[in-house]
Structure formats: C-alpha cells, structure tokens
Design an enzyme around this catalytic site. Structure first.
Site, mmCIF file in Angstrom:
data_model
loop_
_atom_site.group_PDB
_atom_site.id
_atom_site.type_symbol
_atom_site.label_atom_id
_atom_site.label_comp_id
_atom_site.label_asym_id
_atom_site.label_seq_id
_atom_site.Cartn_x
_atom_site.Cartn_y
_atom_site.Cartn_z
ATOM 1 N N ASP A 52 48.242 33.242 41.879
ATOM 2 C CA ASP A 52 47.006 33.848 41.390
ATOM 3 C C ASP A 52 46.782 33.427 39.941
ATOM 4 O O ASP A 52 47.575 33.787 39.061
ATOM 5 C CB ASP A 52 47.088 35.371 41.481
ATOM 6 C CG ASP A 52 47.246 35.874 42.910
ATOM 7 O OD1 ASP A 52 47.250 35.039 43.827
ATOM 8 O OD2 ASP A 52 47.366 37.095 43.101
ATOM 9 N N ASP A 76 36.615 39.703 52.673
ATOM 10 C CA ASP A 76 37.171 40.693 51.749
ATOM 11 C C ASP A 76 36.422 41.995 51.983
ATOM 12 O O ASP A 76 35.232 42.111 51.663
ATOM 13 C CB ASP A 76 37.023 40.219 50.308
ATOM 14 C CG ASP A 76 37.785 38.923 50.057
ATOM 15 O OD1 ASP A 76 38.853 38.745 50.682
ATOM 16 O OD2 ASP A 76 37.327 38.103 49.252
#
Length: 258
Positions: A14, A140
């Site tokens: 990330d 998402d």
C-alpha cells in the site's frame, strides 16, 4: 472450477507519499487523518521483494495517492515490477485509457478498475473487451440503509448500487472481481463472508476477497469458499504488523500443492 489447490494469497503493498505503509495507516492517511499515523514498511520494491522471498506468487499493489487524487506513484510501481519476477496486480486511480496504458506498460499482469466502473462505464466496457483477463473490477462496498453501495475515490465517496453495477459488468464480460467491505479494510475485523457469498451467488466470474483478514482461521474460511467462486484473498494489515506471517498464510491455504 476453483479449488483450494488454486487459492491464492495476495500480499499487499500500500503506497502513500511514495512509501509502502501498513494498510490501516495508509487508508487513514488518505482520509485526511493525522500524519502521526504513519507506519512505514520500506520502499514499495523492498516490501514486494520481501513478499516474493517469503513465497508469494502474486503481489497486490495499491496506489492510494492516485486513488484519492493526491498524485501518482507509477514510477514506484515500475520499480516493483523490476524488483520481482512474480505476478503483480495494480489498483488505484486508473480511470482512463492513458493511465491504464501507462500502468500496463510497467509489465503488470492485471489492473483493477474501481471508480471508473461507475463514472466512466463506456470506457470501462471497452477496457474489459480489449484487455480481457488483464482487467478486474474492484467492488468496494459499503453497507447503507439503502443496501450495498459502492465506495469510490479511495473509499471517500459512496455512490451506486452494487447489484446494478454487478449485473452490468457481467453483461460486459468482466472476468474477475475484487470484493472489499470498506468498513473492514485495514481493520482486521474479519472479512464480510455474507457479502462474498452473495456476490458469488450472482456472478460466475471468480472473486478475490479484499479486506478484514485477521487470522489464519479467516484465511482458511475464505479458502473454503473456493467451491463457490472465491479464488484468493488480499492480505494486508495482519501481514504488515506480523500477526499473520506470509509463510503461515500460504501453508494454511495452499498445503495441497506444497
């Protein structure tokens, strides 16, 4: 047919401000929370190479700066591809053809589109048709009083109904989905198994579970869902803080081929 023998673990890298961070700190920073939350792991290439050396066959790279409109780390993604010789999937801020081509030019095996599926549906359909298996759609998801809604722009905006989007994408030929309950991403509160089961019941395309893994038991439970279409899981925060070592995750879910 998907089986436990083909279930994959996708350790995540990330990226925020050019650094690979723990999933929780990366997500919270892109939401504008305190910079004291920074929990760096190293350069993206260093972290990806560490996951490869631990046995990973895939790396999941998230450009959170691009996803939230704060910039792009495409040069660092290229560094990751140069450092490893395993498969890499990339997501974050890929919303038009120019950006998509730039990311694919790094040599990555797969790109996840998210916001574009809602905001640029015609182009998204063209990308699915042109690039086939190189395109996955990131769903998402946020639970609301109006049902499952999609979270976009780095999970900062909610819009669109999950089932309407899934139906359209299936008709357009989407070959893979990455499904994340955004309330669980980076929180180690266990995956939303109900959501995954509901998605798998509505599509024949394989699903990768994203977000919430907190233990080896969570991973084993996800691997058990391989019979209904869950082909893998993204491993973030629990891996980043050492709660679930990658070697243990691989052994727990892929022992039949070791």
């Amino acid at each position: 047919m998907i089986s436990k023998e083909t279930f994959e673990i996708f350790p995540s890298v990330d990226i925020v401000d050019g650094i690979a961070m723990t999933s929780n700190s990366a997500i919270r920073l892109t939401r504008g929370e305190s910079s004291t939350l920074r929990r760096p792991l190293g350069t993206p290439a260093e972290v990806a190479l560490a996951w490869q050396n631990a046995g990973a066959k895939w790396i999941h790279v998230v450009d959170l700066d691009a996803a939230s409109g704060r910039g792009s780390n495409s040069h660092l993604i290229a560094d990751v591809l140069a450092a490893v010789d395993i498969n890499v999937q990339v997501c974050g801020g890929i919303r038009d053809e120019t950006i998509l081509r730039k990311v694919l030019a790094t040599g990555c095996q797969r790109v996840n589109l998210g916001t574009a599926a809602l905001e640029n549906p015609d182009w998204c359909a063209q990308a699915i048709a042109e690039y086939g298996d190189k395109i996955a759609i990131a769903l998402d998801v946020k639970s609301t009083s109006e049902g499952y809604q999609l979270a976009t722009h780095g999970w900062n905006v909610s819009k669109g109904n999950l089932w309407d989007l899934l139906e359209r994408l299936d008709k357009q030929g989407c070959q893979r989905y990455v499904v994340t309950d955004v309330e669980r991403g980076g929180m180690m509160s266990s995956p939303n198994f109900t959501l995954l089961q509901e998605v798998c019941a509505k599509t024949s395309s394989p699903v990768i579970a994203g977000g919430g893994v907190s233990s080896l038991d969570d991973l084993r439970a996800l691997a058990d869902l391989s019979t209904i279409g869950v082909e893998g899981a993204i491993l973030g925060q629990a891996l980043h803080i050492g709660k679930v070592p990658l070697e243990d995750a691989l052994a727990a879910t892929q022992s039949p081929r070791r």
